[in-house]
Each structure stands twice: as C-alpha cells, then as structure tokens.
Enzyme design. Structure first.
Site, PDB file in Angstrom:
ATOM      1  N   GLU A  45     -10.175 -11.975  -2.247  1.00  0.00           N
ATOM      2  CA  GLU A  45      -9.596 -10.658  -2.535  1.00  0.00           C
ATOM      3  C   GLU A  45      -9.179 -10.609  -4.003  1.00  0.00           C
ATOM      4  O   GLU A  45      -8.529 -11.523  -4.500  1.00  0.00           O
ATOM      5  CB  GLU A  45      -8.363 -10.423  -1.640  1.00  0.00           C
ATOM      6  CG  GLU A  45      -7.645  -9.112  -1.940  1.00  0.00           C
ATOM      7  CD  GLU A  45      -6.442  -8.856  -1.018  1.00  0.00           C
ATOM      8  OE1 GLU A  45      -6.115  -9.737  -0.186  1.00  0.00           O
ATOM      9  OE2 GLU A  45      -5.835  -7.775  -1.155  1.00  0.00           O
TER      10      GLU A  45
ATOM     11  N   ASN B 285      -8.827  -3.747  -3.185  1.00  0.00           N
ATOM     12  CA  ASN B 285      -7.898  -2.836  -2.503  1.00  0.00           C
ATOM     13  C   ASN B 285      -8.120  -1.409  -2.978  1.00  0.00           C
ATOM     14  O   ASN B 285      -8.246  -1.147  -4.173  1.00  0.00           O
ATOM     15  CB  ASN B 285      -6.452  -3.243  -2.808  1.00  0.00           C
ATOM     16  CG  ASN B 285      -6.113  -4.560  -2.148  1.00  0.00           C
ATOM     17  OD1 ASN B 285      -5.933  -4.621  -0.939  1.00  0.00           O
ATOM     18  ND2 ASN B 285      -6.069  -5.621  -2.936  1.00  0.00           N
TER      19      ASN B 285
ATOM     20  N   GLU C 201     -10.439  -2.765   1.063  1.00  0.00           N
ATOM     21  CA  GLU C 201      -9.248  -2.881   1.917  1.00  0.00           C
ATOM     22  C   GLU C 201      -8.405  -1.624   1.767  1.00  0.00           C
ATOM     23  O   GLU C 201      -8.065  -1.216   0.662  1.00  0.00           O
ATOM     24  CB  GLU C 201      -8.419  -4.104   1.511  1.00  0.00           C
ATOM     25  CG  GLU C 201      -9.150  -5.408   1.741  1.00  0.00           C
ATOM     26  CD  GLU C 201      -8.257  -6.642   1.573  1.00  0.00           C
ATOM     27  OE1 GLU C 201      -7.038  -6.489   1.409  1.00  0.00           O
ATOM     28  OE2 GLU C 201      -8.805  -7.760   1.620  1.00  0.00           O
TER      29      GLU C 201
ATOM     30  N   ASP D 134      -5.864  -3.120   5.872  1.00  0.00           N
ATOM     31  CA  ASP D 134      -4.926  -4.070   5.276  1.00  0.00           C
ATOM     32  C   ASP D 134      -3.556  -3.902   5.922  1.00  0.00           C
ATOM     33  O   ASP D 134      -3.223  -2.817   6.405  1.00  0.00           O
ATOM     34  CB  ASP D 134      -4.823  -3.736   3.781  1.00  0.00           C
ATOM     35  CG  ASP D 134      -4.473  -4.940   2.938  1.00  0.00           C
ATOM     36  OD1 ASP D 134      -4.174  -5.994   3.515  1.00  0.00           O
ATOM     37  OD2 ASP D 134      -4.509  -4.818   1.700  1.00  0.00           O
TER      38      ASP D 134
ATOM     39  N   GLU E 183      -3.237 -12.806   7.230  1.00  0.00           N
ATOM     40  CA  GLU E 183      -2.785 -13.008   5.843  1.00  0.00           C
ATOM     41  C   GLU E 183      -1.478 -13.783   5.829  1.00  0.00           C
ATOM     42  O   GLU E 183      -0.737 -13.769   6.809  1.00  0.00           O
ATOM     43  CB  GLU E 183      -2.513 -11.722   5.059  1.00  0.00           C
ATOM     44  CG  GLU E 183      -2.836 -10.393   5.602  1.00  0.00           C
ATOM     45  CD  GLU E 183      -2.306  -9.250   4.714  1.00  0.00           C
ATOM     46  OE1 GLU E 183      -3.104  -8.786   3.913  1.00  0.00           O
ATOM     47  OE2 GLU E 183      -1.146  -8.819   4.844  1.00  0.00           O
TER      48      GLU E 183
HETATM   49  O1    G Z   1      -1.564  -6.997   1.627  1.00  0.00           O
HETATM   50  P1    G Z   1      -2.387  -7.629   0.560  1.00  0.00           P
HETATM   51  O2    G Z   1      -3.548  -8.399   1.089  1.00  0.00           O
HETATM   52  O3    G Z   1      -2.851  -6.629  -0.479  1.00  0.00           O
HETATM   53  O4    G Z   1      -1.347  -8.624  -0.110  1.00  0.00           O
HETATM   54  C1    G Z   1      -1.703  -9.577  -0.999  1.00  0.00           C
HETATM   55  C2    G Z   1      -0.417 -10.090  -1.622  1.00  0.00           C
HETATM   56  O5    G Z   1       0.174 -11.065  -0.791  1.00  0.00           O
HETATM   57  C3    G Z   1      -0.664 -10.748  -2.948  1.00  0.00           C
HETATM   58  O6    G Z   1       0.187 -10.182  -3.922  1.00  0.00           O
HETATM   59  C4    G Z   1      -0.376 -12.205  -2.733  1.00  0.00           C
HETATM   60  O7    G Z   1       0.244 -12.785  -3.861  1.00  0.00           O
HETATM   61  C5    G Z   1       0.544 -12.213  -1.534  1.00  0.00           C
HETATM   62  N1    G Z   1       0.286 -13.391  -0.713  1.00  0.00           N
HETATM   63  C6    G Z   1      -0.912 -13.940  -0.463  1.00  0.00           C
HETATM   64  N2    G Z   1      -0.813 -15.025   0.331  1.00  0.00           N
HETATM   65  C7    G Z   1       0.496 -15.170   0.614  1.00  0.00           C
HETATM   66  C8    G Z   1       1.241 -16.113   1.372  1.00  0.00           C
HETATM   67  O8    G Z   1       0.715 -17.068   1.973  1.00  0.00           O
HETATM   68  N3    G Z   1       2.576 -15.926   1.426  1.00  0.00           N
HETATM   69  C9    G Z   1       3.186 -14.904   0.787  1.00  0.00           C
HETATM   70  N4    G Z   1       4.523 -14.806   0.884  1.00  0.00           N
HETATM   71  N5    G Z   1       2.531 -14.007   0.048  1.00  0.00           N
HETATM   72  C10   G Z   1       1.187 -14.127  -0.043  1.00  0.00           C
HETATM   73 MN    MN Z   2      -5.141  -6.408   0.448  1.00  0.00          MN
END
Ligand code: G
Ligand code: MN
Length: 433
Positions: free
Chosen positions: A214, A272, A304, A334, A391
């Site tokens: 992503e 996104n 997404e 998402d 996620e």
């Molecule tokens: O919802 P979306 O997929 O757009 O969110 C991605 C965001 O989530 C990114 O800003 C990323 O830094 C954060 N993120 C990704 N993996 C993790 C994780 O394992 N833990 C946390 N707390 N945040 C994460």
């Molecule tokens: Mn996303």
C-alpha cells in the site's frame, strides 16, 4: 483510517474577526500585569450551537439570550475582572490577578455554573453550551495577540474534543496548532516536491508470499519532522489540492512499483482513494490514463476506499466504482468495521477485498467481542467471495490466530512498517518477518 474527530457540534468553529478594540484592552491589562509582576488569565468563552439555534428559535430570541449571557457574566465577574464581548457569541474575561494557575479554574466553574440557566431559556433540548479556552500570562503568551490566539485555539480544541474547558498548551491544542501549520504550508510543500510515498507490504499470511503493498503519503517537515500522517491526510482532504495530490500519488505509486512488480509476479499496488473524489466525473478517465502512462495491467492496481465513503451512497460514486471494476481494477474497502459494516455495501458495490480495521486486530486476543467480529467479517468476506486482509498486525500471536480464523492476507508492523521506496525494493529481496 481513523480520523481526528471533526467538531463535536455540527457547526464549524470559526475564527474571530474585528477585535482590535479588545486587543487594546488586553494590551493595557498586560502592561499592568507586567508592571505589577502579576499572573493574568484570559478566558475565551465561545457559545456553541448558536447558528443552529438561529434557525430553530429565530434570530431575535437568540439575540436576547446572548444579551442575557452578557448581563449574567457582568453580574458574576469580580470588580477587577474585565469583560468584553468579542463578537455576537464570543466573550472574553480578563482576570488581571491570578495568584496561582489553578485559581483560574474556579473562575471558569463560576462562569459555567452561572450559564447553566441558559439551558431552560431556549425551550429546546439543545441549547447554548459555553466552551471556554484558558490562556495564562506569562505562561502561554507575552503579547495580546499571542494570548488571544492561545485562548481561541483552546476554545476550538474544547469544541473538537467535546469538553467544556480546555487550557492552552494541552495535547489537543498542540494538535490544532500542528494542523494549522500543516494547512498553511502543505500546498507549497507539495509544489516543492517535499512529499514522498512509503510502501507497506501486504502478504498472504498462511503461505507467507508477498501479495503487494500500500502506498502511503508522507511529508518530512523541516521543523516538525515527520508530519502525523493522519493529520496530513485530513488537511489534504479538506484542501483544494485533493485531486492533484491523489493523481500525484497514483502516478508515483504506479511508476515506483514497476520494479516491485518485476521482482514479484502478481504484485498489487494499492492506492487510497479519498471519499471526496469518489463521485468526481473525471475519476475513471484519470485512473485509466495513469495506468496507460505507466503501462500497468489494470489488475495490478487496488484502490482502497473507506467504508464511510460508501455510506454517502452517491449514485455517481457507485457508477464510478462500477466502471473502475469493469475495467478490471481491484476495489478494496478500507477500515472495514468502523462504519456501519453491512451486507448492503457488498451487494451494491463491486468490492474485491475487505480490509479489517486495525482496531479489531489489535484487540483480537484481549477482547472476546473483537474476535467474534473478526470471525464474522472473515465469514462475510468468504460468503461474498471477496478477499479479506487484516491490518495492524503487530505480534506473532495475533498473526497465528488470524491464520487459524481463516484470514487470507495481512499487513502491519510485524511484517513491515511503511518503507521508503528503496527500502521496500530491498525488503522484497529478503522479506525478513
Ligand atoms: O487504514 P489504512 O490502511 O489507510 O492505514 C494505514 C496506516 O496505518 C498507516 O499510516 C500506517 O502507518 C498505519 N499502520 C500500519 N500498520 C500498522 C500497525 O501494525 N500498527 C499500527 N498501530 N499502525 C499501523
Ligand atoms: Mn488504506
């Protein structure tokens, strides 16, 4: 992505205009405080819901109520306090001699208690709620301008966080200040190419094969360092460059992922798509044009879209998604689970993937209801024949449980953090997780 809450009231928080007279009064008070070596307090009292009340009970009645507020505040203030009406629904109370910082809280309590009576006056359930921002001299500012700005920001922070009172310098205020700074600089930062994309891998959690990545927008500010991505995205979404920035993201991601696709057959790059663009008449053409420019097969791109964007249920948005899907582009929901997760999206929208929001994944092993929800989201995806991705996977235990529950794909810090493009390309050679 969870967003910093918008204003708790439906009314936006506006800033003051035309307050030169008040600044003079405040300046004079500051000169005295400085000469007498005193601490001074400024209460910025903002009465929310006023616009909404105008439509419900009429301007005249609201105006009478606001005049009533003025006289209530005049009655309760100490003789040495200075009360000013900044504009129709905003008042300032200057407390010229605060013996200790907490003394200001007593004054705020008195103000709020005295205005409690307003609840009955409107004859409505919703009434005028005072939101008070507190700034102290010299802690929060030395000049009238600085102090007023701090108190005004604190009142805005009170609105946004849904509390009645906020002190300058609180975390909430700092967030607003960061937001304002980002807002004032992000356009020039974008024009000066200060933005970059980081890539966070998505993997098949059972086979451990790479599925894609992503693309996530990042901005390294010269003073602030890495700007909070959530704040940045909110500012972009509210601003005038949403379409330009999205197009830049899409094109950069398609260009930079070319080498990733060459390394990993079937690699899918995810971008996104902001809710604000979903219904744009140019959307489909722009996406197809970008794919052509970067010679990318349509099924190598995932778009997404957050679930909340779909709630809007706009005909044009549905048509756009339909056309993108017919063109072979993969569509993902998402932050699934954070809106009104319902079967109806899966019926109405041509969805290919559900991304279960990280809040459920992070509490998977500690909260029984999260596990139930995650199980049912996985089952829902399977029933509808769409892929499912978790996620925010941060631990091996969570990963293992997700495999047991039948989740196919995953993303999260355990696997990899979002990485700059060169690190991402290296990671693909040696995915060390
Ligand atoms: O919802 P979306 O997929 O757009 O969110 C991605 C965001 O989530 C990114 O800003 C990323 O830094 C954060 N993120 C990704 N993996 C993790 C994780 O394992 N833990 C946390 N707390 N945040 C994460
Ligand atoms: Mn996303």
């Amino acid at each position: 992505m969870p967003t910093y809450p918008e204003t708790a009231s439906t009314e936006s928080v506006s800033t003051i205009t035309g307050c030169a007279g008040f600044l003079d009064t405040l300046d004079n008070a500051l000169i005295s405080a400085n000469n007498l070596n005193r601490r001074m307090g400024l209460l910025f009292i903002d009465l929310s819901h006023v616009n909404m009340l105008n439509t419900r009970i009429g301007y005249r009645k609201v105006s009478e109520i606001l005049d009533g507020v003025h006289s209530i505040l005049s009655d309760i203030k100490r003789p040495s306090d200075l009360l000013e009406r900044i504009d129709e629904n905003r008042f300032a109370l200057i407390l010229p001699d605060i013996k200790f910082p907490a003394a200001v809280d007593l004054a705020v309590n008195k103000v709020h208690e005295s205005l409690d009576g307003l609840r009955g006056l409107t004859g409505l359930e919703t009434t005028i709620y005072p939101k008070t921002g507190i700034a102290l001299y010299p802690e929060h500012g030395k000049t009238a301008e600085e102090l007023l700005l701090e108190a005004d920001t604190a009142a805005q922070a009170a609105h946004i966080s849904g509390s009645d009172v906020m002190r300058a310098g609180s975390d909430e205020c700092q967030k607003i200040n960061q937001s304002k700074l980002i807002e004032s600089e992000f356009e020039s930062a974008f024009m000066n190419s200060e933005f970059e994309l980081h890539y966070q891998p998505k993997v098949d959690i059972a086979s451990r094969e790479i599925y894609g990545a992503e693309a996530l927008i990042r901005w390294k500010h010269r003073d602030l360092g890495s700007v909070n991505p959530e704040l940045l995205i909110q500012v972009i979404e509210r601003g005038p460059l949403l379409q330009e920035i999205t197009l830049w993201t899409l094109n950069t991601a398609l260009n930079q992922s070319r080498s990733m696709r060459e390394k990993c057959p079937g690699f899918k790059i995810a971008v996104n798509l902001s809710p604000g663009l979903l219904a744009s008449p140019d959307l489909v053409d722009l996406v197809l044009q970008s794919l052509k420019t970067w010679e990318t097969p349509h099924d190598s791109l995932i778009l997404e879209v957050t679930e909340t964007a779909m709630i809007a249920d706009h005909v044009a948005a549905i048509e756009n998604l339909q056309k993108l899907s017919e063109a072979g582009i993969i569509l993902s929901i998402d932050d699934f689970g954070t809106g009104y997760s319902s079967y109806s999206y899966l019926q109405q929208f041509p969805v290919n993937e559900l991304k279960i929001d990280k809040s459920f994944i992070q509490s998977l092993l500690t909260d029984a209801s999260s596990e139930k929800l995650v199980s049912s989201m996985i089952a829902l995806a399977k029933d509808f024949g769409v892929s499912v991705l978790a996620e925010g996977i941060e631990t091996v235990e969570v990963l293992n449980r997700l495999v047991e529950l039948g989740c196919e794909y995953g993303q999260g810090y355990l696997i990899a953090r979002p990485l700059p493009v060169d690190e991402m390309t290296t990671w693909l050679d040696k995915p060390d997780w």
